[in-house]
Design a protein around this motif. Structure first.
Motif, PDB file in Angstrom:
ATOM      1  N   SER A 264      17.886   1.973  29.697  1.00  0.00           N
ATOM      2  CA  SER A 264      17.249   0.668  29.892  1.00  0.00           C
ATOM      3  C   SER A 264      15.789   0.778  29.477  1.00  0.00           C
ATOM      4  O   SER A 264      15.079   1.693  29.901  1.00  0.00           O
ATOM      5  CB  SER A 264      17.362   0.246  31.363  1.00  0.00           C
ATOM      6  OG  SER A 264      16.701  -0.985  31.574  1.00  0.00           O
ATOM      7  N   ASP A 265      15.337  -0.174  28.645  1.00  0.00           N
ATOM      8  CA  ASP A 265      13.948  -0.119  28.182  1.00  0.00           C
ATOM      9  C   ASP A 265      13.487  -1.523  27.784  1.00  0.00           C
ATOM     10  O   ASP A 265      14.188  -2.220  27.027  1.00  0.00           O
ATOM     11  CB  ASP A 265      13.837   0.849  26.983  1.00  0.00           C
ATOM     12  CG  ASP A 265      12.398   1.041  26.546  1.00  0.00           C
ATOM     13  OD1 ASP A 265      12.126   1.009  25.336  1.00  0.00           O
ATOM     14  OD2 ASP A 265      11.528   1.211  27.433  1.00  0.00           O
ATOM     15  N   GLU A 266      12.326  -1.932  28.333  1.00  0.00           N
ATOM     16  CA  GLU A 266      11.699  -3.212  27.981  1.00  0.00           C
ATOM     17  C   GLU A 266      12.664  -4.394  28.105  1.00  0.00           C
ATOM     18  O   GLU A 266      12.745  -5.259  27.224  1.00  0.00           O
ATOM     19  CB  GLU A 266      11.127  -3.148  26.561  1.00  0.00           C
ATOM     20  CG  GLU A 266       9.994  -2.145  26.429  1.00  0.00           C
ATOM     21  CD  GLU A 266       9.376  -2.139  25.033  1.00  0.00           C
ATOM     22  OE1 GLU A 266       8.346  -1.480  24.870  1.00  0.00           O
ATOM     23  OE2 GLU A 266       9.919  -2.808  24.121  1.00  0.00           O
ATOM     24  N   GLY A 267      13.421  -4.394  29.198  1.00  0.00           N
ATOM     25  CA  GLY A 267      14.292  -5.525  29.473  1.00  0.00           C
ATOM     26  C   GLY A 267      15.594  -5.535  28.703  1.00  0.00           C
ATOM     27  O   GLY A 267      16.369  -6.488  28.814  1.00  0.00           O
ATOM     28  N   LYS A 268      15.834  -4.503  27.930  1.00  0.00           N
ATOM     29  CA  LYS A 268      17.083  -4.424  27.174  1.00  0.00           C
ATOM     30  C   LYS A 268      17.847  -3.178  27.629  1.00  0.00           C
ATOM     31  O   LYS A 268      17.278  -2.236  28.171  1.00  0.00           O
ATOM     32  CB  LYS A 268      16.824  -4.350  25.665  1.00  0.00           C
ATOM     33  CG  LYS A 268      16.061  -5.532  25.090  1.00  0.00           C
ATOM     34  CD  LYS A 268      15.874  -5.368  23.602  1.00  0.00           C
ATOM     35  CE  LYS A 268      15.023  -6.478  23.016  1.00  0.00           C
ATOM     36  NZ  LYS A 268      13.621  -6.441  23.504  1.00  0.00           N
ATOM     37  N   VAL A 269      19.156  -3.195  27.383  1.00  0.00           N
ATOM     38  CA  VAL A 269      19.996  -2.039  27.706  1.00  0.00           C
ATOM     39  C   VAL A 269      20.589  -1.522  26.404  1.00  0.00           C
ATOM     40  O   VAL A 269      21.162  -2.282  25.622  1.00  0.00           O
ATOM     41  CB  VAL A 269      21.126  -2.417  28.689  1.00  0.00           C
ATOM     42  CG1 VAL A 269      21.962  -1.184  29.030  1.00  0.00           C
ATOM     43  CG2 VAL A 269      20.562  -3.018  29.962  1.00  0.00           C
ATOM     44  N   TYR A 270      20.438  -0.199  26.177  1.00  0.00           N
ATOM     45  CA  TYR A 270      20.937   0.432  24.960  1.00  0.00           C
ATOM     46  C   TYR A 270      22.124   1.323  25.324  1.00  0.00           C
ATOM     47  O   TYR A 270      22.044   2.138  26.242  1.00  0.00           O
ATOM     48  CB  TYR A 270      19.850   1.280  24.306  1.00  0.00           C
ATOM     49  CG  TYR A 270      18.641   0.476  23.876  1.00  0.00           C
ATOM     50  CD1 TYR A 270      17.653   0.138  24.801  1.00  0.00           C
ATOM     51  CD2 TYR A 270      18.498   0.062  22.559  1.00  0.00           C
ATOM     52  CE1 TYR A 270      16.543  -0.608  24.414  1.00  0.00           C
ATOM     53  CE2 TYR A 270      17.396  -0.683  22.169  1.00  0.00           C
ATOM     54  CZ  TYR A 270      16.420  -1.012  23.104  1.00  0.00           C
ATOM     55  OH  TYR A 270      15.333  -1.750  22.721  1.00  0.00           O
ATOM     56  N   LEU A 271      23.199   1.179  24.577  1.00  0.00           N
ATOM     57  CA  LEU A 271      24.379   2.034  24.734  1.00  0.00           C
ATOM     58  C   LEU A 271      24.547   2.798  23.422  1.00  0.00           C
ATOM     59  O   LEU A 271      24.885   2.223  22.384  1.00  0.00           O
ATOM     60  CB  LEU A 271      25.612   1.200  25.051  1.00  0.00           C
ATOM     61  CG  LEU A 271      26.859   1.971  25.500  1.00  0.00           C
ATOM     62  CD1 LEU A 271      27.701   1.119  26.445  1.00  0.00           C
ATOM     63  CD2 LEU A 271      27.721   2.381  24.308  1.00  0.00           C
TER      64      LEU A 271
ATOM     65  N   GLU B 101      17.379   4.659  35.289  1.00  0.00           N
ATOM     66  CA  GLU B 101      17.642   6.052  34.939  1.00  0.00           C
ATOM     67  C   GLU B 101      18.791   6.108  33.948  1.00  0.00           C
ATOM     68  O   GLU B 101      19.806   5.420  34.112  1.00  0.00           O
ATOM     69  CB  GLU B 101      18.015   6.865  36.186  1.00  0.00           C
ATOM     70  CG  GLU B 101      16.878   7.009  37.173  1.00  0.00           C
ATOM     71  CD  GLU B 101      17.271   7.831  38.382  1.00  0.00           C
ATOM     72  OE1 GLU B 101      16.458   7.932  39.311  1.00  0.00           O
ATOM     73  OE2 GLU B 101      18.401   8.365  38.386  1.00  0.00           O
ATOM     74  N   ALA B 102      18.624   6.926  32.911  1.00  0.00           N
ATOM     75  CA  ALA B 102      19.651   7.044  31.885  1.00  0.00           C
ATOM     76  C   ALA B 102      20.924   7.633  32.481  1.00  0.00           C
ATOM     77  O   ALA B 102      20.887   8.392  33.454  1.00  0.00           O
ATOM     78  CB  ALA B 102      19.162   7.911  30.732  1.00  0.00           C
ATOM     79  N   LYS B 103      22.068   7.283  31.900  1.00  0.00           N
ATOM     80  CA  LYS B 103      23.345   7.771  32.390  1.00  0.00           C
ATOM     81  C   LYS B 103      24.183   8.242  31.210  1.00  0.00           C
ATOM     82  O   LYS B 103      24.221   7.612  30.163  1.00  0.00           O
ATOM     83  CB  LYS B 103      24.095   6.659  33.142  1.00  0.00           C
ATOM     84  CG  LYS B 103      25.403   7.136  33.756  1.00  0.00           C
ATOM     85  CD  LYS B 103      26.021   6.074  34.650  1.00  0.00           C
ATOM     86  CE  LYS B 103      27.259   6.634  35.331  1.00  0.00           C
ATOM     87  NZ  LYS B 103      27.869   5.656  36.260  1.00  0.00           N
ATOM     88  N   ALA B 104      24.879   9.397  31.414  1.00  0.00           N
ATOM     89  CA  ALA B 104      25.715   9.963  30.364  1.00  0.00           C
ATOM     90  C   ALA B 104      27.189   9.822  30.737  1.00  0.00           C
ATOM     91  O   ALA B 104      27.562   9.993  31.890  1.00  0.00           O
ATOM     92  CB  ALA B 104      25.367  11.429  30.149  1.00  0.00           C
ATOM     93  N   LEU B 105      28.021   9.515  29.743  1.00  0.00           N
ATOM     94  CA  LEU B 105      29.465   9.395  29.919  1.00  0.00           C
ATOM     95  C   LEU B 105      30.151  10.114  28.761  1.00  0.00           C
ATOM     96  O   LEU B 105      29.545  10.301  27.692  1.00  0.00           O
ATOM     97  CB  LEU B 105      29.906   7.927  29.918  1.00  0.00           C
ATOM     98  CG  LEU B 105      29.248   6.969  30.918  1.00  0.00           C
ATOM     99  CD1 LEU B 105      29.544   5.530  30.522  1.00  0.00           C
ATOM    100  CD2 LEU B 105      29.774   7.243  32.310  1.00  0.00           C
ATOM    101  N   ARG B 106      31.386  10.514  28.981  1.00  0.00           N
ATOM    102  CA  ARG B 106      32.187  11.067  27.889  1.00  0.00           C
ATOM    103  C   ARG B 106      33.513  10.332  27.891  1.00  0.00           C
ATOM    104  O   ARG B 106      34.213  10.310  28.899  1.00  0.00           O
ATOM    105  CB  ARG B 106      32.378  12.566  28.057  1.00  0.00           C
ATOM    106  CG  ARG B 106      33.093  13.216  26.863  1.00  0.00           C
ATOM    107  CD  ARG B 106      32.983  14.728  26.911  1.00  0.00           C
ATOM    108  NE  ARG B 106      31.632  15.157  26.588  1.00  0.00           N
ATOM    109  CZ  ARG B 106      30.939  16.041  27.300  1.00  0.00           C
ATOM    110  NH1 ARG B 106      31.468  16.554  28.380  1.00  0.00           N
ATOM    111  NH2 ARG B 106      29.721  16.389  26.943  1.00  0.00           N
ATOM    112  N   VAL B 107      33.851   9.723  26.755  1.00  0.00           N
ATOM    113  CA  VAL B 107      35.040   8.880  26.649  1.00  0.00           C
ATOM    114  C   VAL B 107      36.048   9.554  25.728  1.00  0.00           C
ATOM    115  O   VAL B 107      35.726   9.888  24.583  1.00  0.00           O
ATOM    116  CB  VAL B 107      34.694   7.476  26.119  1.00  0.00           C
ATOM    117  CG1 VAL B 107      35.942   6.601  26.082  1.00  0.00           C
ATOM    118  CG2 VAL B 107      33.616   6.825  26.982  1.00  0.00           C
ATOM    119  N   PHE B 108      37.263   9.774  26.241  1.00  0.00           N
ATOM    120  CA  PHE B 108      38.359  10.360  25.462  1.00  0.00           C
ATOM    121  C   PHE B 108      39.353   9.250  25.118  1.00  0.00           C
ATOM    122  O   PHE B 108      39.804   8.521  25.995  1.00  0.00           O
ATOM    123  CB  PHE B 108      39.083  11.455  26.259  1.00  0.00           C
ATOM    124  CG  PHE B 108      38.232  12.663  26.542  1.00  0.00           C
ATOM    125  CD1 PHE B 108      37.350  12.676  27.605  1.00  0.00           C
ATOM    126  CD2 PHE B 108      38.328  13.780  25.746  1.00  0.00           C
ATOM    127  CE1 PHE B 108      36.569  13.781  27.871  1.00  0.00           C
ATOM    128  CE2 PHE B 108      37.562  14.905  26.009  1.00  0.00           C
ATOM    129  CZ  PHE B 108      36.670  14.903  27.071  1.00  0.00           C
TER     130      PHE B 108
END
Length: 634
Positions: free
Chosen positions: A135-142, A111-118
Motif C-alpha cells: 500500500s502506498d499513497e492511497g493505492k494498493v499494488y499487487l 505493512e506489505a504481505k507475501a503470498l505464494r499461489v500454486f
C-alpha cells in the motif's frame, strides 16, 4: 474449481492452492466507472517480468482497476482498455474473493504481505506465482511473479544426474536416511526424504522445509531452538525430533544440521541429514523386546510398557485399546497424565519422571480422551532402573474396570436388599398399625353394624395389598406412578362392588410420580371417600348409571389436584357430614398427613370433593401454602 489456504509458520508466508481454474470466471465484462489518465512509465513496466497491478480503494471495500500487468492481459487475451476504470468485484469476481481480505489487511496495517499461489490441473502443479501486496499513497499494488513448472525443474535436472540420483536413493533406502541442501532459500531434497515421509515429490517442496512442516506440536520448541541457535558461532545442531507423516505415522528422526555464513553473518547455505530411528522402520530386525511385546499383543486388558518414561517408548496393543486411541495417532507425552483423576497418582508419576522415586505401584481412574462420562479403572506398575550408564523404565498397565464394577454392583445389590427388607418390615408394621387404629375407631362408631366394619376393612386391605405388591416388585419407594395404581384400584373396587351396580372410573395424569409416604394416605383417602359415597350417595337399589369418579392432575410441577365425585343424591347439609361422621374425620387426618387442603364442592348432581396436595412429601402445610403463595386458611 477449488481453493485451499495454508499458513506456513516457518517461512512466514501464506500458501494458496487453486485447482482446475475456470478461466471463464476470471474475467467478466463490466461497465467502466472512471477513465484514468495514462500510467507513468507504462512502456518501461512492459519490460519488467513481474506483473504490477494497481488498484484504487473504494468506500465499499471494493477497488477500481487502474492497471493490470501485461503478462496477465496477454494470457487472458485482453487489452488494458477492457479492465481499467472498472470495479474489481465485477470485472474479476474470482480474484476479488481470492485477495479481498489480503488487500484490506495491507490497507489497514500499511505493512506489505507475501503470498505464494500454486495453480493445479488435477494434482499436478502447472505454475507458481509469488505475490507481494503493498500500500502506498492511497493505492494498493499487487506484484506477481509467475513461474511455470518446466522452468522449476530445469535447474534440478541440470545439477543431478539421473544415474547418480538412483545410486544415492538406493543407499538412503537401506540406511533409512535422507538429506537436503539449501541455497538461496531454495531446497533440494534427496529421494530418501520421500521414503521417510512416505509421499512423492512435489514441485513446491523446493520452497519449504518439508520435514519441519511435519514436526508434531510437542517437538515444535526443538525447531524454534534450532532456528534460534544456528549462527556463525554455532553452525551445527543435533537432536531427535518427531514428525507425523501424511499417512498419520509418528516417526523419530535423528537430525543433524550444518550451515555456512558469509562475512556479514547471513546464512548462505545449509545442509541437513535425517535418519529414521523409529522402531517401525526396522521391522526386519529381531530384538529381544519384540518377543515380549508380541506376547502381549492379543491382550486388550493387560499392556506391557517398555521405556514409558522415554521418547523411544514401545507399548503393546492393549495400551492403545485401553486409552481408545489408534497407535498411529497416539503421541506420547506428559499430557496423558491430565486424564488421570487422582491428584496423588499424578504427583507420584511426576516424581518418577523426575527421578525422585524409582517405582510407582497404584490403582488409578482414567478419563478416556478426557471424557468425564467414560472412566476406566487401571492398575499401574512402572519401575525405573539403571543398565550400564543409562536409565531405563518398564511397566505394566491392567484394565480392572469390569472386575471393580462387578464388585461395586455386588456391594450395592447386597446393601439394597438389606434396605429393602428393613423397609418392607417397616411399611407392613406401619400399615397394620393404621388398620388397627381404623378398626378400633369403627368398632366404637359401628358396634351394631359389624358387616359395615368388615366391608370397610376389606376395601382398605385390598388397596394396601395392591400398594405393597407393586412397590416391592419394583423395589422403588420413591417414584411410584400414580396412574398404574389408580387403574388397578378401580379394577379391585369394580370387583368388590360391581354387584351393587356401581362403576369406578379414573382420569390420572401419567406424569405424576409420588413416594410411598404420599401414595399410602392418598389411597386410604380415596377408600374413605369411596365408602362414604357407597353408603350415602346411592341409597336406592333402583338408581341407574351409578358412577364414582376421580381425576388427578398436576397444577404445576410441585402441586397436584384431586377431584372426587359421585352422581348420587348429593349432600343436603354438609355440616352434618363434617360434624357427625367418622369417615370425614379419617379423611381430614389423612389429608393432613400429605400436607393437603380439603374442600367440599358444590355440584348440580351428586357430591364432589377437592384435595390439593404437594408432589414432594415431607413439608409442613404452612411451607406448602407458602410455596403456593397462599396463607394458611385452616
Amino acid at each position: 474449481m477449488r481453493v485451499e489456504r495454508q499458513y506456513r509458520e516457518l517461512e512466514k508466508i501464506e500458501e494458496i492452492r487453486i485447482y482446475n481454474i475456470d478461466r471463464n470466471k476470471v474475467y467478466c465484462p463490466s461497465k467502466q466507472v472512471k477513465k484514468f489518465e495514462k500510467v507513468s512509465f507504462s512502456n518501461i513496466m512492459k519490460q519488467v517480468p513481474s506483473d504490477i497491478n494497481v488498484f484504487l480503494p473504494l468506500d465499499d471495500n471494493d477497488y477500481l482497476i487502474k492497471r493490470v500487468g501485461w503478462n496477465l492481459l496477454e494470457r487472458m487475451n485482453l487489452n488494458l482498455e477492457d479492465v481499467e476504470g472498472r470495479k474489481l468485484s465485477e470485472t474479476s469476481p474470482f480474484y476479488y474473493d481470492l485477495f479481498k481480505e489480503d488487500l484490506r489487511e495491507v490497507r489497514e496495517t500499511e505493512e506489505a504481505k507475501a503470498l505464494r499461489v500454486f495453480y493445479y490441473i488435477s494434482d499436478r502443479v502447472i505454475s507458481i506465482a509469488n505475490v507481494h501486496i503493498i500500500s502506498d499513497e492511497g493505492k494498493v499494488y499487487l506484484i506477481s511473479d509467475l513461474t511455470k513448472t518446466d522452468e522449476l525443474n530445469k535447474s534440478v535436472e541440470d545439477q543431478i544426474k539421473e544415474e547418480e540420483e538412483n545410486k544415492a536413493a538406493l543407499i538412503e533406502y537401506f540406511s533409512h536416511t535422507g538429506s537436503f541442501y539449501k541455497l538461496h532459500d531454495e531446497y533440494t531434497w534427496t529421494p530418501g526424504i520421500y521414503n521417510i515421509i512416505n509421499r512423492s515429490k512435489e514441485t513446491r517442496d523446493r520452497f519449504y522445509n518439508i520435514i519441519f512442516d511435519l514436526v508434531i506440536p510437542e517437538d515444535r520448541p526443538l525447531v524454534d531452538e534450532l532456528l534460534g541457535t544456528m549462527s556463525p558461532e554455532t553452525d551445527t545442531y543435533e537432536n531427535i525430533i518427531r514428525i507425523k507423516t501424511p499417512g498419520g505415522h509418528i516417526k523419530y528422526l535423528d537430525t543433524y544440521l550444518y550451515s555456512k555464513f558469509d562475512e556479514n553473518g547471513e546464512e548462505v547455505s545449509s545442509y541437513g541429514l535425517f535418519k529414521d530411528v523409529s522402531v517401525d522402520s526396522h521391522k526386519h530386525l529381531t530384538r529381544p523386546v519384540d518377543f515380549m511385546l508380541n506376547g502381549f499383543n492379543h491382550n486388550s486388558k493387560l499392556s506391557l510398557l517398555v521405556e514409558p518414561l522415554s521418547k523411544r517408548y514401545e507399548f503393546s496393543e492393549g495400551f492403545y485399546k485401553m486409552i481408545e486411541v489408534p497407535k498411529n495417532e497416539y503421541i506420547h507425552n506428559k499430557s496423558i497424565l491430565d486424564n488421570i483423576v487422582e491428584e496423588d497418582v499424578r504427583n507420584e508419576l511426576e516424581k518418577l519422571m523426575a527421578g525422585e522415586i524409582s517405582e510407582v505401584n497404584t490403582v488409578l481412574t482414567y478419563k478416556v480422551k478426557g471424557d468425564p462420562n467414560n472412566f476406566k479403572i487401571c492398575e499401574l506398575f512402572i519401575e525405573r532402573f539403571k543398565y550400564g550408564n543409562n536409565e531405563h523404565s518398564m511397566g505394566f498397565l491392567t484394565d480392572i474396570t469390569v472386575s471393580r464394577q462387578e464388585q461395586e454392583e455386588l456391594k450395592k445389590s447386597n446393601a439394597a436388599k438389606n434396605i429393602l427388607i428393613k423397609e418392607v418390615h417397616h411399611r407392613v408394621k406401619n400399615n397394620l398399625q393404621v388398620l388397627s387404629s381404623f378398626l378400633n375407631l369403627e368398632r366404637r362408631a359401628y358396634k351394631d353394624k359389624p358387616n359395615q366394619i368388615l366391608d370397610n376393612m376389606q376395601t382398605r386391605l385390598s388397596s394396601l395389598a395392591l400398594l405393597h405388591e407393586k412397590t416391592y416388585t419394583t423395589e422403588d419407594f420413591h417414584n411410584i406412578n400414580l396412574e398404574d395404581y389408580m387403574r388397578d384400584q378401580d379394577s379391585t373396587l369394580n370387583t368388590l362392588f360391581g354387584a351393587k351396580g356401581i362403576k369406578f372410573t379414573s382420569e390420572i395424569d401419567p406424569k405424576i410420580y409420588l413416594s410411598i409416604e404420599a401414595i399410602t394416605p392418598l389411597l386410604l383417602i380415596i377408600d374413605e371417600l369411596t365408602m362414604n359415597a357407597i353408603k350415602h350417595a346411592f341409597p336406592y337399589s333402583t338408581m341407574k348409571d351409578k358412577t364414582i369418579s376421580k381425576k388427578i392432575d398436576l397444577l404445576d410441577e410441585k402441586t397436584c389436584e384431586m377431584i372426587f365425585w359421585d352422581n348420587g343424591i348429593g349432600l343436603k347439609d354438609s355440616d352434618v357430614l363434617k360434624n357427625h361422621n367418622l369417615g370425614w374425620e379419617i379423611i381430614k387426618n389423612l389429608t393432613r398427613q400429605i400436607s393437603g387442603e380439603l374442600e367440599i364442592l358444590e355440584c348440580e348432581v351428586g357430591t364432589g370433593f377437592r384435595i390439593i396436595f404437594p408432589v414432594e412429601f415431607g413439608q409442613t402445610l404452612d411451607e406448602f401454602n407458602e410455596k403456593r403463595g397462599k396463607s394458611d386458611e385452616n
